[in-house]
Design a protein around this motif. Structure first.
Motif, PDB file in Angstrom:
ATOM      1  N   GLU A  40       0.619  -1.324   0.173  1.00 43.43           N
ATOM      2  CA  GLU A  40      -0.012   0.174  -0.214  1.00 43.43           C
ATOM      3  C   GLU A  40       1.103   1.490   0.001  1.00 43.43           C
ATOM      4  N   LEU A  41       0.541   2.448  -0.878  1.00 45.82           N
ATOM      5  CA  LEU A  41       1.315   2.973  -1.382  1.00 45.82           C
ATOM      6  C   LEU A  41       0.717   4.988  -0.315  1.00 45.82           C
ATOM      7  N   GLN A  42       0.643   5.682   0.633  1.00 44.26           N
ATOM      8  CA  GLN A  42       0.042   6.692   0.231  1.00 44.26           C
ATOM      9  C   GLN A  42       0.565   7.947   0.247  1.00 44.26           C
ATOM     10  N   SER A  43      -0.336   8.981  -0.395  1.00 47.64           N
ATOM     11  CA  SER A  43       0.549  10.116  -0.852  1.00 47.64           C
ATOM     12  C   SER A  43       0.096  11.386  -0.411  1.00 47.64           C
ATOM     13  N   ASN A  87       5.617  -7.305   8.655  1.00 53.76           N
ATOM     14  CA  ASN A  87       5.123  -6.008   7.967  1.00 53.76           C
ATOM     15  C   ASN A  87       5.929  -4.901   8.227  1.00 53.76           C
ATOM     16  N   LEU A  88       6.467  -3.910   6.217  1.00 44.06           N
ATOM     17  CA  LEU A  88       7.026  -3.344   6.272  1.00 44.06           C
ATOM     18  C   LEU A  88       7.345  -2.058   6.602  1.00 44.06           C
ATOM     19  N   MET A  89       7.664  -1.252   6.819  1.00 43.57           N
ATOM     20  CA  MET A  89       6.672   0.479   6.770  1.00 43.57           C
ATOM     21  C   MET A  89       8.168   1.536   6.408  1.00 43.57           C
ATOM     22  N   VAL A  90       7.973   2.057   5.394  1.00 40.69           N
ATOM     23  CA  VAL A  90       8.980   3.212   5.033  1.00 40.69           C
ATOM     24  C   VAL A  90       7.710   4.838   4.809  1.00 40.69           C
ATOM     25  N   GLY A  91       8.575   6.026   5.333  1.00 39.65           N
ATOM     26  CA  GLY A  91       7.414   6.840   5.187  1.00 39.65           C
ATOM     27  C   GLY A  91       8.373   8.645   5.475  1.00 39.65           C
ATOM     28  N   ASN A  92       8.211   9.475   4.820  1.00 37.31           N
ATOM     29  CA  ASN A  92       8.689  10.471   5.033  1.00 37.31           C
ATOM     30  C   ASN A  92       7.957  11.705   5.039  1.00 37.31           C
ATOM     31  N   ASN A 114      10.953  27.828   8.250  1.00 39.86           N
ATOM     32  CA  ASN A 114      10.487  27.100   8.814  1.00 39.86           C
ATOM     33  C   ASN A 114      10.192  25.554   7.423  1.00 39.86           C
ATOM     34  N   SER A 115      11.244  25.090   7.538  1.00 39.33           N
ATOM     35  CA  SER A 115      11.440  23.420   6.706  1.00 39.33           C
ATOM     36  C   SER A 115      12.343  22.510   8.137  1.00 39.33           C
ATOM     37  N   GLY A 116      11.425  21.368   7.883  1.00 41.26           N
ATOM     38  CA  GLY A 116      11.528  20.341   8.611  1.00 41.26           C
ATOM     39  C   GLY A 116      11.167  18.681   7.387  1.00 41.26           C
ATOM     40  N   ASN A 117      11.519  17.992   7.974  1.00 42.14           N
ATOM     41  CA  ASN A 117      12.088  17.080   7.327  1.00 42.14           C
ATOM     42  C   ASN A 117      11.683  15.242   8.205  1.00 42.14           C
ATOM     43  N   ASP A 118      10.553  14.407   8.620  1.00 41.92           N
ATOM     44  CA  ASP A 118      10.839  13.544   9.776  1.00 41.92           C
ATOM     45  C   ASP A 118      10.510  12.430   8.663  1.00 41.92           C
ATOM     46  N   PHE A 119      11.805  10.820   8.714  1.00 44.63           N
ATOM     47  CA  PHE A 119      11.690  10.011   8.158  1.00 44.63           C
ATOM     48  C   PHE A 119      11.374   9.389   9.260  1.00 44.63           C
ATOM     49  N   ASN A 120      10.492   7.807   8.600  1.00 45.05           N
ATOM     50  CA  ASN A 120       9.875   6.787   9.501  1.00 45.05           C
ATOM     51  C   ASN A 120      10.255   5.444   9.009  1.00 45.05           C
ATOM     52  N   SER A 121      10.403   4.071   9.566  1.00 44.59           N
ATOM     53  CA  SER A 121      10.468   3.885   9.542  1.00 44.59           C
ATOM     54  C   SER A 121      10.220   2.118  10.773  1.00 44.59           C
ATOM     55  N   SER A 122       9.852   1.359   9.982  1.00 44.68           N
ATOM     56  CA  SER A 122       9.369   0.582  10.817  1.00 44.68           C
ATOM     57  C   SER A 122       9.299  -0.852  10.253  1.00 44.68           C
ATOM     58  N   ILE A 123       9.997  -2.487  11.100  1.00 44.25           N
ATOM     59  CA  ILE A 123       9.615  -3.170  10.778  1.00 44.25           C
ATOM     60  C   ILE A 123       8.866  -4.355  11.554  1.00 44.25           C
ATOM     61  N   ASN A 124       7.732  -5.321  11.665  1.00 48.17           N
ATOM     62  CA  ASN A 124       6.862  -5.984  12.647  1.00 48.17           C
ATOM     63  C   ASN A 124       7.315  -7.271  12.647  1.00 48.17           C
ATOM     64  N   ASN A 148       4.440  17.229   2.051  1.00 45.88           N
ATOM     65  CA  ASN A 148       4.470  16.500   1.269  1.00 45.88           C
ATOM     66  C   ASN A 148       4.711  15.381   1.388  1.00 45.88           C
ATOM     67  N   ASN A 149       3.798  14.371   1.599  1.00 48.55           N
ATOM     68  CA  ASN A 149       4.632  13.018   2.526  1.00 48.55           C
ATOM     69  C   ASN A 149       3.632  11.904   1.879  1.00 48.55           C
ATOM     70  N   PHE A 150       4.900  10.577   2.051  1.00 42.91           N
ATOM     71  CA  PHE A 150       4.247   9.425   1.330  1.00 42.91           C
ATOM     72  C   PHE A 150       4.913   8.729   2.621  1.00 42.91           C
ATOM     73  N   ARG A 151       3.920   7.113   2.582  1.00 43.79           N
ATOM     74  CA  ARG A 151       3.992   5.862   2.983  1.00 43.79           C
ATOM     75  C   ARG A 151       3.834   4.620   2.889  1.00 43.79           C
ATOM     76  N   LEU A 152       5.328   3.955   2.558  1.00 48.30           N
ATOM     77  CA  LEU A 152       5.239   2.722   1.361  1.00 48.30           C
ATOM     78  C   LEU A 152       5.072   1.395   2.670  1.00 48.30           C
ATOM     79  N   ASN A 153       3.730   0.758   2.048  1.00 46.62           N
ATOM     80  CA  ASN A 153       3.138  -0.778   3.830  1.00 46.62           C
ATOM     81  C   ASN A 153       3.315  -1.591   2.853  1.00 46.62           C
ATOM     82  N   TYR A 154       4.447  -2.761   3.626  1.00 49.03           N
ATOM     83  CA  TYR A 154       4.253  -4.089   2.537  1.00 49.03           C
ATOM     84  C   TYR A 154       4.072  -4.794   3.702  1.00 49.03           C
ATOM     85  N   ARG A 155       3.202  -5.994   3.546  1.00 45.79           N
ATOM     86  CA  ARG A 155       2.716  -7.105   4.351  1.00 45.79           C
ATOM     87  C   ARG A 155       3.043  -8.080   3.421  1.00 45.79           C
TER      88      ARG A 155
END
Length: 895
Positions: free
Chosen positions: A373-376, A434-439, A473-483, A417-424
């Protein structure tokens, strides 16, 4: 020798198979007279509700199911015109005799209810399902009107839904979100005659569904199942309104459904302050604040491709809004020496905002075991704001203390702008990964011109601020997880996970003094914030028969740094953080449920609270941090009991919660004799901030289920602490600890009847007490009465005429500081006429606040600070309107 070995192996397999295959037996009887139910069906399902074994009863009602593998099963016994028997059984290492299973005829189950071809309400596991055809609605009615007729549902004038005493947060159409950025669009526009079923259930949170880690969060959800023929067609509506005071509004909604494809558009333009298409709603308090102007556009597209392996959902929204408004606030601050500082403020504001937003969701089934699943999302916005403030502070006896006036003109632009990729991936034996990568990336720029003059009467001094301020102002937030999820048994599931997050935010503001043409560091900042968080989580869940237990614990190691070169600030810290969640759910029966939950988490002081000096905003307020702050611990306990009777149509829901914070971070305010304030924070040891509440809702039908009678009782209590010091008072400049306690009691009831015949009505009333207490200046402690009533009545006249009225009244009693009570009363009335053969067009005349009686005064209280405010509003006005509902194919035809 080889044949002997093969024979021995074959014999071993046969013996092992014989010992591992178990038989069950029993007898199916009519509970009324113990007669056997010949040919009754016996079905065994596994824990995933997949059919595994099946047989029928003989002439004596006896049955036997052979060669069953050990494990847990759901057994079903069915017989025409009899209730469904359901139970959970455990097959171990020996045959099982279930003896006599007695089931009731539907005539006995339903008592006095006449059984027809359709049942209005049924229970399917944890889901309550309503048959839409069993609840009458008007011609061309919308889903919103249908929901109002379902037992246990309430829908407010603005479209907020409550079901079984809980707020509904998600509305799906055939299991999918429609116009995801505004779920209310669905209930306001989908036709009631296109609906087959309405399902109510609690779903897991989006985070839990994506990660596979159950966080214990449950979301009250409504899923609308459309009729098969309603999945293809074109429908929508157009509305135009015009009225007194040069008011106008225009709204459009159009949608095309074609099996899996859905296309929808929305558009609205009005000067009535609404962006939701509710300008003509008689049920709402339609006071128009200021001089608004709104334009909104939206588009939605959904489809499925490659034999439904790929699901696409995308929507776009455009908003262009502006407003001019005038407001006045009257504030009274009770000081520790029992004196009062009074502040009267006038505010004129003009704002303009324009934004574009794009959201998309792609869900792909790669094969039978893999999904992705890809959310943007993306958003762009421009804002401008012009504010004039005039504030005067006195000592309560008419003597002036300070005078503050400010002009502030600002313009800003932002993007996000942001995206989130989920793989199961489903593995064997009930396992999955479950793998997740987002920014997420964001930027903003702002320019403002500020001119203010502050005059202090005691010293005769004045402070002038004349500045140009430029912010970036500027910001960048990277997140990931594996379950990793592992189903240990039919009842136990264990999940382990790791997460990594890194964020960097830069907040810069450069202020230049226009008088000296020099840089002003007091009103500037150059802040860089770096955070790195790593965490492990564990989730244990147990589910067997009627009991479900979830335990989750998240432990993080956090590395945080903050630097500000303008103020010589360099802060850094490393620490462990832990969040614990435990909840248990027990089904007393198919219609009774009890749930208990406990959460524990840390409240980490922010860098804004820690850094020695924040950039100043004006001479009357200064924020000072405390670098010695420690974390606080928040504990929350909640309980819920729900009981629902299909036969009686009754429902009772009880919710209770208690939350307390140990070592709380409390405000510490110093008030100077010139009315300026210096605010900081401090941990309060040995005491707790806490709050709790209890809410009870009960619903029962009256008059042969034509009327829903709802009753509610609510109590809430809040206990908090804060420090206050008045340097010009008699306390010697010492901080005094104030303990503020606030208690609210309320009782409410409502009667609702809507069958679209004769007249419909929705009546409600409530009454309560508000008790406010402070440990200092106790002479101002007060108990005030609050209450109100409302009535909505719709009368169906001949010749397709209808008349509606909405009457509202509320009362807020006087207090020690505000001697006058607040009475708010308005009456809205509408006359409508349905025209055309299919009644698809409606002509209307509406009057809002018919008697011009509405009082828009608002009263607020916090600790020892009390305020009243009024705004520039328009309440009395008249509208004429025309609305056309168009529909091609959707929901048409005979059932």
């Amino acid at each position: 020798m080889k044949r002997l070995v093969q024979l021995i192996l074959l014999l071993f397999i046969v013996i092992n198979s014989a010992y591992s295959q178990i038989n069950i037996k029993g007898r199916i009887l009519d509970k009324a007279d113990d007669k056997p139910l010949t040919n009754a069906s016996i079905i065994l399902l596994n824990r995933d509700s997949v059919l595994r074994y099946f047989n029928r009863a003989n002439e004596e009602g006896k049955f036997q199911v052979k060669n069953i593998k050990p494990g847990s099963y759901i057994i079903l016994a069915t017989y025409p015109k009899f209730e469904l028997y359901s139970d959970t059984i455990q097959i171990a290492d020996k045959d099982l005799d279930l003896h006599d299973i007695k089931i009731n005829s539907q005539r006995n189950v339903l008592q006095e209810v006449i059984v027809t071809r359709r049942l209005p309400i049924t229970l399917k596991g944890d889901t309550i399902e309503y048959d839409a055809a069993s609840f009458a609605t008007e011609k061309n009615a919308k889903l919103e009107d249908l929901l109002r007729r379902l037992p246990g549902f309430t829908v407010t004038g603005d479209g907020s839904i409550t079901a079984q005493g809980k707020s509904v947060q998600k509305v799906f159409i055939d299991g999918e979100e429609f116009f995801g950025y505004d779920p209310k669009i669905a209930i306001r526009n989908v036709r009631a005659d296109a609906v087959d079923k309405v399902q109510l259930y609690e779903k897991k949170s989006e985070e839990a569904e994506l990660s596979g880690i159950d966080d214990g969060v449950r979301i009250q959800t409504v899923n609308v199942v459309l009729k098969e023929k309603a999945r293809k067609g074109v429908f929508g509506n157009m509305e135009a309104l015009a009225g007194s005071k040069e008011l106008y509004a225009g709204n459009l909604f159009a949608a095309k459904f074609n099996k899996t494809e859905r296309i929808g558009i929305t558009a609205s333009h009005n000067n009535m302050g609404s962006s939701s298409g509710r300008e003509g709603s008689l049920r709402m308090n339609n006071q128009i604040t200021g001089a608004p102007l709104n334009t909104n556009l939206g588009a939605n597209y959904e489809n499925q491709f490659f034999k439904k392996a790929l699901k696409v959902n995308a929507n776009y929204g455009y908003d262009n809004n502006s407003n001019r408004n005038h407001s006045e606030t009257y504030n009274k601050n009770v000081l520790p020496d029992e004196s009062i500082q009074e502040k009267n403020s006038k505010n004129d504001n003009e704002r303009h905002s324009r934004s574009n937003g794009l959201r998309s969701n792609l869900n792909m089934r790669l094969d039978s075991t893999q999904t992705m699943e890809l959310q943007s999302n993306a958003n762009w916005a421009n804002n401008s704001n012009l504010t004039y403030t005039d504030s005067k502070t006195g000592d309560g006896s008419g003597n002036p203390i300070s005078d503050f006036r400010e002009n502030n003109q600002s313009n800003s632009s932002s993007s996000n702008n942001n995206f989130r990729l989920n793989y199961r991936k489903r593995l064997k034996a009930g396992r999955s990964v479950n793998l997740m990568v987002g920014n997420n990336h964001k930027e903003s720029n702002s320019d403002s011109k500020v001119y203010s003059r502050t005059y202090f009467y005691k010293t005769g001094d004045s402070t002038i601020i004349d500045q140009d301020r430029h912010g970036r102002n500027s910001g960048n937030d990277f997140n990931s997880s594996i379950n990793f999820n592992n189903r240990i048994s039919d009842y136990i599931n264990l999940a382990l996970g790791y997460s990594f997050n890194h964020s960097k935010n830069t907040n810069t503001q450069n202020s230049t003094d226009n008088i000296t043409q020099k840089f002003d560091s007091l009103y500037s900042q150059n802040q860089i914030d770096n955070n790195t968080n790593q965490g492990v989580n564990i989730n244990f869940s147990y589910r067997k028969e009627k009991l479900e237990i979830n335990f989750s614990n998240r432990t993080f190691y956090k590395n945080q740094k903050l630097n500000d070169s303008y103020r010589s600030i360099d802060l850094a810290r490393n620490f462990w953080d832990n969040n614990l969640n435990v909840d248990a759910n027990y089904r007393l029966s198919n219609s009774k449920n009890i749930r208990l939950a406990y959460q524990s988490s840390n409240i980490i002081p922010s860098f804004d609270q820690l850094q020695p000096l924040q950039p100043q905003t004006n001479p009357l307020f200064q924020q000072v941090g405390n670098p010695d702050l420690k974390r606080a611990v928040n504990n929350n306990i909640s309980a819920n009991y729900n009981a629902f009777s299909l036969l009686k149509g009754t429902n009772i829901n009880i919710n209770g919660n208690l939350s307390f914070v140990n070592n709380p971070i409390v405000n510490k305010t110093t008030i100077l004799d010139n009315s300026a304030q210096i605010s900081t924070y401090e941990n309060l040891s040995g005491k707790s901030n806490w709050n709790g509440g209890l809410n009870i809702n009960h619903m029962q039908p009256l008059a042969n289920r034509r009327i829903n009678f709802n009753k509610s009782a609510n109590v809430r209590f809040n206990n908090s602490y804060s420090y206050t010091k008045f340097e010009g008072g008699q306390s010697g400049g010492e901080f005094l600890l104030n303990n503020a306690k606030n208690t609210n009691f309320s009782l409410g009831s409502s009667l609702n009847e809507q069958d679209s015949e004769g007249f419909d009505f929705d009546l409600s009333a409530n009454a309560g007490l508000n008790i406010q207490q402070n440990s200092i200046n106790t002479q101002y402690n007060a108990t005030s009465f609050q209450g109100g009533t409302s009535a909505y009545v719709k009368y169906f006249l001949p010749k397709k005429f209808n008349i509606m009225a909405n009457i509202f009244y509320s009362y807020t009693g006087p207090t020690k500081l505000y001697k006058k009570s607040i009475n708010q009363f308005y009456t809205n009335i509408e006359l409508e006429k349905k025209v055309l053969k299919d009644e698809s067009m409606t002509l209307s005349v509406k009057a809002f606040d018919l008697f011009n009686t509405f009082n828009n005064t608002r009263r607020n209280a916090s600790d020892t600070n009390y305020s009243e405010s009024v705004q520039q509003v328009l309440t009395q006005y008249f509208l004429v309107g025309v609305k056309w509902d168009f529909n091609k194919y959707l929901g048409k035809g005979n059932d």
